[in-house]
Scaffold this motif. Structure first.
Motif, mmCIF file in Angstrom:
data_model
loop_
_atom_site.group_PDB
_atom_site.id
_atom_site.type_symbol
_atom_site.label_atom_id
_atom_site.label_comp_id
_atom_site.label_asym_id
_atom_site.label_seq_id
_atom_site.Cartn_x
_atom_site.Cartn_y
_atom_site.Cartn_z
ATOM 1 N N UNK A 153 0.836 -1.203 0.000
ATOM 2 C CA UNK A 153 0.000 0.000 0.000
ATOM 3 C C UNK A 153 0.870 1.252 0.000
ATOM 4 N N UNK A 154 1.950 1.219 0.796
ATOM 5 C CA UNK A 154 2.857 2.375 0.821
ATOM 6 C C UNK A 154 3.501 2.601 -0.540
ATOM 7 N N UNK A 155 3.911 1.515 -1.204
ATOM 8 C CA UNK A 155 4.527 1.658 -2.533
ATOM 9 C C UNK A 155 3.509 2.194 -3.545
ATOM 10 N N UNK A 156 2.284 1.700 -3.459
ATOM 11 C CA UNK A 156 1.244 2.172 -4.372
ATOM 12 C C UNK A 156 0.923 3.650 -4.138
ATOM 13 N N UNK A 157 0.968 4.068 -2.876
ATOM 14 C CA UNK A 157 0.699 5.475 -2.554
ATOM 15 C C UNK A 157 1.812 6.371 -3.091
ATOM 16 N N UNK A 158 3.078 5.949 -2.885
ATOM 17 C CA UNK A 158 4.205 6.755 -3.358
ATOM 18 C C UNK A 158 4.210 6.903 -4.870
ATOM 19 N N UNK A 216 1.596 6.908 -6.659
ATOM 20 C CA UNK A 216 0.301 7.498 -7.031
ATOM 21 C C UNK A 216 -0.549 6.545 -7.872
ATOM 22 N N UNK A 217 -0.457 5.237 -7.591
ATOM 23 C CA UNK A 217 -1.275 4.264 -8.307
ATOM 24 C C UNK A 217 -2.637 4.107 -7.650
ATOM 25 N N UNK A 218 -2.809 4.714 -6.479
ATOM 26 C CA UNK A 218 -4.088 4.625 -5.771
ATOM 27 C C UNK A 218 -4.330 5.969 -5.083
ATOM 28 N N UNK A 219 -5.567 6.464 -5.085
ATOM 29 C CA UNK A 219 -5.859 7.740 -4.415
ATOM 30 C C UNK A 219 -5.568 7.662 -2.916
ATOM 31 N N UNK A 220 -5.224 8.777 -2.320
ATOM 32 C CA UNK A 220 -4.836 8.819 -0.910
ATOM 33 C C UNK A 220 -5.946 8.333 0.015
ATOM 34 N N UNK A 221 -7.212 8.702 -0.285
ATOM 35 C CA UNK A 221 -8.305 8.282 0.597
ATOM 36 C C UNK A 221 -8.544 6.774 0.527
ATOM 37 N N UNK A 222 -8.397 6.207 -0.675
ATOM 38 C CA UNK A 222 -8.522 4.741 -0.820
ATOM 39 C C UNK A 222 -7.391 4.050 -0.078
ATOM 40 N N UNK A 223 -6.183 4.583 -0.218
ATOM 41 C CA UNK A 223 -5.024 4.006 0.477
ATOM 42 C C UNK A 223 -5.218 4.053 1.990
ATOM 43 N N UNK A 224 -5.798 5.142 2.482
ATOM 44 C CA UNK A 224 -6.019 5.267 3.927
ATOM 45 C C UNK A 224 -7.004 4.204 4.426
ATOM 46 N N UNK A 225 -8.070 3.964 3.667
ATOM 47 C CA UNK A 225 -9.035 2.933 4.050
ATOM 48 C C UNK A 225 -8.396 1.545 4.051
ATOM 49 N N UNK A 226 -7.617 1.270 2.991
ATOM 50 C CA UNK A 226 -6.945 -0.029 2.907
ATOM 51 C C UNK A 226 -5.934 -0.184 4.032
ATOM 52 N N UNK A 227 -5.210 0.890 4.327
ATOM 53 C CA UNK A 227 -4.209 0.844 5.395
ATOM 54 C C UNK A 227 -4.874 0.528 6.730
#
Length: 199
Positions: free
Chosen positions: A102-107, A109-120
């Protein structure tokens, strides 16, 4: 064979012997042998039909009762504390791997920040639950400390082997040194695994 193996380190657990005997479905070979009889062989049709019947009964009888036999003998259906602990540790590793991804996808920008936060949040909850379960089992069962020590020692041995392979590839160690150290690492791995399997 089980009696002979019982005198070695490769002994077969007692509960497995009835399972090996009952689960020996040998119908395929019987059917092939019956079908290879010459066409003019006396009573060939009857033999093929009888063989087929025995094979079907064997598959149905032994095949459908192997599950209850396994449960009755305690081969399956019973989770030891070690199994539960290993499952909790594996769940923790998987959750941590997902968090890293998830961290790599966030860095990237392959996933929106709000989606990444929910997944995290989801995977952090899974990691916390798995870690709590593992800690509870370790505190409840003193011998699980030994399991953890063996797991860590095995991981370190595998790291040693990986580093040794890399050193050989880059020419840091000669083939002779590599083979000697690899044999030593393998012997320690075998000894560690044997100690872990001992009752």
């Amino acid at each position: 064979m089980c009696a002979l193996l019982g005198r070695t380190r490769e002994r077969v657990p007692r509960a497995w012997i009835p399972v090996l005997t009952w689960g020996g479905l040998r119908g395929g070979l019987s059917m092939v042998l019956a079908l290879t009889l010459p066409a003019d062989f006396p009573q060939r049709g009857l033999l093929v039909t009888m063989t087929f019947g025995v094979v079907v009964l064997s598959i149905l009888g032994q095949g459908l009762t192997i599950g209850p036999l396994l449960r009755r003998l305690g081969v399956v259906g019973h989770h030891s504390p070690r199994t539960d602990y290993a499952r909790a540790r594996a769940a923790l590793v998987l959750a941590e791997s997902a968090l890293g991804e998830i961290e790599r996808m966030t860095r990237s920008r392959r996933v929106p920040a709000d989606v990444a936060a929910d997944l995290r949040a989801t995977y952090e909850a899974r990691a916390h639950a798995a870690e709590s379960a593992a800690d509870a089992l370790r505190l409840e069962r003193g011998e699980l400390r030994e399991v953890e020590a063996q797991r860590a020692a095995r991981h370190l041995l595998l790291v040693e082997k990986d580093r040794l392979i890399a050193a050989r590839r880059t020419g840091e160690v000669s083939d002779e040194v590599y083979h000697a150290l690899a044999a030593d690492a393998d012997a320690r791995l075998v000894a560690l695994d044997a100690a872990g399997d001992a009752p």
